[in-house]
Design a protein around this motif. Sequence first.
Motif, PDB file in Angstrom:
ATOM      1  N   VAL A   7       0.855  -1.194   0.000  1.00 51.01           N
ATOM      2  CA  VAL A   7       0.000   0.000   0.000  1.00 51.01           C
ATOM      3  C   VAL A   7       0.890   1.243   0.000  1.00 51.01           C
ATOM      4  O   VAL A   7       1.982   1.239   0.564  1.00 51.01           O
ATOM      5  CB  VAL A   7      -0.917   0.023   1.247  1.00 51.01           C
ATOM      6  CG1 VAL A   7      -1.814   1.263   1.234  1.00 51.01           C
ATOM      7  CG2 VAL A   7      -1.750  -1.245   1.318  1.00 51.01           C
ATOM      8  N   PHE A   8       0.409   2.320  -0.670  1.00 51.35           N
ATOM      9  CA  PHE A   8       1.064   3.624  -0.544  1.00 51.35           C
ATOM     10  C   PHE A   8       0.016   4.668  -0.151  1.00 51.35           C
ATOM     11  O   PHE A   8      -1.197   4.416  -0.255  1.00 51.35           O
ATOM     12  CB  PHE A   8       1.806   4.024  -1.826  1.00 51.35           C
ATOM     13  CG  PHE A   8       0.923   4.179  -3.050  1.00 51.35           C
ATOM     14  CD1 PHE A   8       0.219   5.358  -3.287  1.00 51.35           C
ATOM     15  CD2 PHE A   8       0.824   3.158  -3.989  1.00 51.35           C
ATOM     16  CE1 PHE A   8      -0.576   5.511  -4.408  1.00 51.35           C
ATOM     17  CE2 PHE A   8       0.024   3.294  -5.118  1.00 51.35           C
ATOM     18  CZ  PHE A   8      -0.684   4.475  -5.328  1.00 51.35           C
ATOM     19  N   ILE A  48       7.055  -6.647   2.799  1.00 51.93           N
ATOM     20  CA  ILE A  48       6.019  -5.683   2.421  1.00 51.93           C
ATOM     21  C   ILE A  48       6.414  -4.276   2.858  1.00 51.93           C
ATOM     22  O   ILE A  48       6.352  -3.320   2.072  1.00 51.93           O
ATOM     23  CB  ILE A  48       4.669  -6.085   3.049  1.00 51.93           C
ATOM     24  CG1 ILE A  48       4.175  -7.398   2.419  1.00 51.93           C
ATOM     25  CG2 ILE A  48       3.637  -4.975   2.883  1.00 51.93           C
ATOM     26  CD1 ILE A  48       2.968  -7.999   3.102  1.00 51.93           C
ATOM     27  N   ALA A  49       6.842  -4.145   4.120  1.00 53.57           N
ATOM     28  CA  ALA A  49       7.230  -2.831   4.642  1.00 53.57           C
ATOM     29  C   ALA A  49       8.410  -2.255   3.864  1.00 53.57           C
ATOM     30  O   ALA A  49       8.460  -1.051   3.576  1.00 53.57           O
ATOM     31  CB  ALA A  49       7.576  -2.942   6.125  1.00 53.57           C
ATOM     32  N   GLY A  50       9.355  -3.102   3.484  1.00 53.25           N
ATOM     33  CA  GLY A  50      10.518  -2.633   2.740  1.00 53.25           C
ATOM     34  C   GLY A  50      10.139  -2.093   1.371  1.00 53.25           C
ATOM     35  O   GLY A  50      10.632  -1.048   0.943  1.00 53.25           O
ATOM     36  N   ARG A  69       8.349   1.186   1.726  1.00 55.19           N
ATOM     37  CA  ARG A  69       9.298   2.249   2.063  1.00 55.19           C
ATOM     38  C   ARG A  69      10.092   2.685   0.822  1.00 55.19           C
ATOM     39  O   ARG A  69      10.376   3.870   0.632  1.00 55.19           O
ATOM     40  CB  ARG A  69      10.259   1.753   3.144  1.00 55.19           C
ATOM     41  CG  ARG A  69      11.230   2.812   3.660  1.00 55.19           C
ATOM     42  CD  ARG A  69      12.003   2.326   4.881  1.00 55.19           C
ATOM     43  NE  ARG A  69      12.829   1.156   4.584  1.00 55.19           N
ATOM     44  CZ  ARG A  69      12.555  -0.078   4.984  1.00 55.19           C
ATOM     45  NH1 ARG A  69      11.470  -0.327   5.722  1.00 55.19           N
ATOM     46  NH2 ARG A  69      13.357  -1.091   4.677  1.00 55.19           N
ATOM     47  N   VAL A  70      10.409   1.729  -0.046  1.00 56.15           N
ATOM     48  CA  VAL A  70      11.184   2.034  -1.246  1.00 56.15           C
ATOM     49  C   VAL A  70      10.363   2.839  -2.254  1.00 56.15           C
ATOM     50  O   VAL A  70      10.880   3.755  -2.905  1.00 56.15           O
ATOM     51  CB  VAL A  70      11.693   0.727  -1.895  1.00 56.15           C
ATOM     52  CG1 VAL A  70      12.217   0.983  -3.302  1.00 56.15           C
ATOM     53  CG2 VAL A  70      12.787   0.103  -1.048  1.00 56.15           C
ATOM     54  N   VAL A  71       9.072   2.517  -2.405  1.00 58.10           N
ATOM     55  CA  VAL A  71       8.277   3.184  -3.437  1.00 58.10           C
ATOM     56  C   VAL A  71       7.908   4.610  -3.055  1.00 58.10           C
ATOM     57  O   VAL A  71       7.667   5.461  -3.915  1.00 58.10           O
ATOM     58  CB  VAL A  71       6.999   2.365  -3.747  1.00 58.10           C
ATOM     59  CG1 VAL A  71       5.917   2.589  -2.692  1.00 58.10           C
ATOM     60  CG2 VAL A  71       6.452   2.706  -5.130  1.00 58.10           C
ATOM     61  N   ARG A  72       7.867   4.893  -1.765  1.00 62.88           N
ATOM     62  CA  ARG A  72       7.399   6.213  -1.305  1.00 62.88           C
ATOM     63  C   ARG A  72       8.220   7.364  -1.888  1.00 62.88           C
ATOM     64  O   ARG A  72       7.650   8.336  -2.403  1.00 62.88           O
ATOM     65  CB  ARG A  72       7.382   6.247   0.222  1.00 62.88           C
ATOM     66  CG  ARG A  72       6.630   7.440   0.805  1.00 62.88           C
ATOM     67  CD  ARG A  72       6.483   7.323   2.318  1.00 62.88           C
ATOM     68  NE  ARG A  72       5.655   6.174   2.687  1.00 62.88           N
ATOM     69  CZ  ARG A  72       6.115   5.102   3.329  1.00 62.88           C
ATOM     70  NH1 ARG A  72       7.396   5.035   3.687  1.00 62.88           N
ATOM     71  NH2 ARG A  72       5.308   4.110   3.625  1.00 62.88           N
ATOM     72  N   VAL A  97       6.315  -8.938  -6.702  1.00 63.81           N
ATOM     73  CA  VAL A  97       6.635 -10.355  -6.886  1.00 63.81           C
ATOM     74  C   VAL A  97       7.989 -10.594  -6.230  1.00 63.81           C
ATOM     75  O   VAL A  97       9.041 -10.218  -6.757  1.00 63.81           O
ATOM     76  CB  VAL A  97       6.676 -10.738  -8.373  1.00 63.81           C
ATOM     77  CG1 VAL A  97       6.942 -12.238  -8.519  1.00 63.81           C
ATOM     78  CG2 VAL A  97       5.370 -10.369  -9.057  1.00 63.81           C
ATOM     79  N   SER A  98       7.955 -11.218  -5.069  1.00 63.65           N
ATOM     80  CA  SER A  98       9.175 -11.486  -4.309  1.00 63.65           C
ATOM     81  C   SER A  98       9.790 -12.804  -4.758  1.00 63.65           C
ATOM     82  O   SER A  98       9.092 -13.702  -5.252  1.00 63.65           O
ATOM     83  CB  SER A  98       8.845 -11.544  -2.816  1.00 63.65           C
ATOM     84  OG  SER A  98       9.967 -11.966  -2.066  1.00 63.65           O
TER      85      SER A  98
END
Length: 732
Positions: free
Chosen positions: A285-286, A337-339, A342-345, A325-326
Motif C-alpha cells: 500500500v502507498f 512488504i514494509a521494505g 518504504r522504497v516506493v514512497r 513479486v518477491s
Amino acid sequence: MTTQNLLVELFVEELPPKALKKLGEAFAEGLRSGLQQRYFLEPDSTATTYASPRRLAVYVTKVHDVAPTRPVEHKVMSVSAALETDGTPKVALRKRLEKWGRGHLADLWPDAVDGPDRLYRGSDGKSEAIFFQSLAGGELLQGALQSALEDALEALPIPKLMQYQLADGWTSVQFVRPAHGLVALHGDVLKPVEALGLAAGRETHGHRFEARIDPIVLRDADSYAQQLKDEGAVIASFEARRAEVVRQLTSAAAKVGGGVKAIDDDALLDEVTALVERPNVLVCVFESEFLEVPQECLILTMKANQKYFPLLDAQGGLTNRFLVVSNIAPEDASLIIAGNERVVRPRLADAKFFFDQDRKKTLASRVEALAKVVYHNKLGTQGERVQRVRAIARAIAAKLGDATLVAQADQAAQLAKADLVTDMVGEFPELQGTMGRYYALHDGLSADVADAIEDHYKPRFAGDTLPRGEVGVVVALADKLETLVGMFGIGNLPTGDRDPFALRRHALGVVRMLVEKNLDLGLTQLVGIASSAFAESAQGRAIQAGNKAEIDFGWHLDAPGADALSTFIYERSAGTLREQGYNAQEVEAVLSLRPQRLGEVPRRLEAVRAFATLPEAAALAAANKRIANILKKAPDVDPHVSELLLKAPAEAALFAAMNQIVPRANTQFEAGNYTASLQTLAALRVPVDAFFESVMVNADEMELRLNRLGLLKRLHDAMNRVADLSRLVSAP
C-alpha cells in the motif's frame, strides 16, 4: 544403438532479465536443431526449454547414443572434368577421391563398387556428372553434442558480452554472464563434453536462499524439473513460472476485493518472470495523497523503476495498492512488504514534486525554451520544428474545416512539444504528450486542444488508437509529415532493419489516418504542404543556401525526394493492405495508379475483387495488358478518334459500344461507386475481343494506325480509372 532422453544445462550468474526468454529459446532450439542436423533425433523427438535467472537448459526426448547409418550421396564433379575422352578417370577425379580416402575407386572405374561405396555416372538435372554414394553414421553422441553445443552458444542473441577469467586465473572467456556449471545427462554423464571452460557433470544448484539441498545431484534427465522444484525451490520452466506469477497476481487482486485487478503488461510480466526463481506475490500500500498525481506517472514509476504491478479498480482507475513479486517466501512477509512500501514512497514523492513544480508555469511560457533544444543538426531546433508543424497543421486544417479548426490546430501544434522541457517528461520521456494534456487542461485550454497535444504522437505503434478528435488528427498528420519530409530532405532514410527516426511507423500512421478517417486530402498535396513549410522556414533557407551536394531532396514538390517519399508511403500502404487479406495482384492493380485519396483505396480494392469474379474479367485484364504493351511503343498517342477513319466493322462497333458504356461508367466512378463502374465496363468484352480478332492496329496507312491507337488509348484510359486491370493477369 539406443535412444534416451537428454538434458543439457548451463548454470550461470544472474542473466539479464529482458533477454532471458530469448536466450532460453535460442539455446534450446540451437541444441535441438544441431542434434537433428547430425541425425541424432527421432522424427517425434521433442525439446523442452528451461530458463531461469541462473540457468539455460533444454530437455530433448529420444536422442540416439550413436548416429544411425544412412546412405549419403555427393556430386564429385562434372563428367568433362572427371573423365578423358576415352572414358578413363582424369587425375582431378583421383585426387578428389583420395581426399575422401576412396582413391581406389578410380582404379575400379567403370565398375567402381567396393562394399557400400559406389562411384557412378548420372545427371544432376542440368548435365552429366560423377557421383559418390556411401554410408554415413556411427558418430558418438558426445562428439555431436560438443559441436552442437558450441554452435548453439555461438549463435545466442547475447545483448552484451562479458569477459571473465576461469578458475586458473589466466584463461579468459566471453559470455553473457560468468558460467559456473555444465550438466549433460544422457543416461549417464556425457564425457568429455565441455563449454566455457567447464566439464560436464550432473550437479546443479537451486534457489540461492531457499534450496533444501545444495548442490543438487541430478538422477537423470527425466527428473530435472521435479528435482529443482522439490530440492532446489526453483520453477525451471519460464512459461510455468510465468503462469504461476499470473495465477498469484490474479489471486492476490481477488483477495483485495472491490473488482480490482493487476495492470495488464506482458513486457513487465516477462521481465519479472526472469527475475525470480520462486515467485511469491505480496500486496503493498502507498499513501492515497499520491493519487492526486496523474496515474500515468505513478504507474510508470512503479513499473519502470520497481517492477511492481499497480492495482486498478473496476473503472480502470489507479488504486493506492500494488503487487510485488518477491523471490523468497518467508512465513512472515511483513518485513518484505514494509521494505517495498518504504522504497516506493520516495519515487512517488518525486513524481508529485515534478507535477506540482511543472504546473507553476504554463505550457505557452515553455515554448520559447524549445529554441534551445536541438532536434537535428541539419533540421534545426525543436522551436524551428514547431513552427513548421504549425504551418503544416494550419494548411491541413484549412482544407478540412473552418477558421475554428485552423485556430485550434495552430494552438495545439504550438504547444504539442512544450512538455519536453518539463521536469516530469525529463524524468520520464515516455510521458511526452500525456503530461502536455494534463498541463493544458490545468492552463484552462479546451479539451479538443488538450487531447490533440497528447494524441499528436498517435498511432505510436501497430494497433494503437488514432487521435480521438479532428484537431488531434490534423496535428498528428502535420507532425508525421514534418518528420518524413525533413528526413527524406536530408537523405536520412531507413536502411534494412534500421529506422532510428521511426519513418516507417510515421508513414503507416499517415496511411491509417487518411484511410480510416477517409480524409479528403491528396497525398501529393500533403507532401507539397509539408515541403512548403520547410521552404518558408529559416532552417529550410539555410539548407538551400548550404552544400546542395549533401541534399538529395530540396524543399520543393518537384524534387526527386518528393516522389521517393510518396513511393515510400505507398509501399507502407501496400504492406498493410496485404496484411488485411488483399492479394498482391489486387493491391498492385490499385496502388500502381498512385491514387491521391488513400481513403478511397479500400473501396477500389473491393471493386477489383468483385470485378475479378465476373466471367469477363480474365479476358478484359488480358486485353488491357495487350493494349498497355502496344501503347508503350507509342507513348504520345492522341486519344482523339475520327469516325471517318473507322474502316473495319469491329473498330466501329467498339467505338459505338464505348460511346454508350464509358459515359455511364465514368458517372459511376465520379460518384465513388467503383464496383458498379467496373461492372459496367465489363460489357465491353465482346467488342474488345472482336476488335483484336479482326483489326490490325499497326496498319500501313499512318492516319489509320494513329486513329486505331487513339481508340485503344481512349479505351485504356476508361478501363483503368479504378485500377490497372492489366496487373490482374497472372505471370506465365
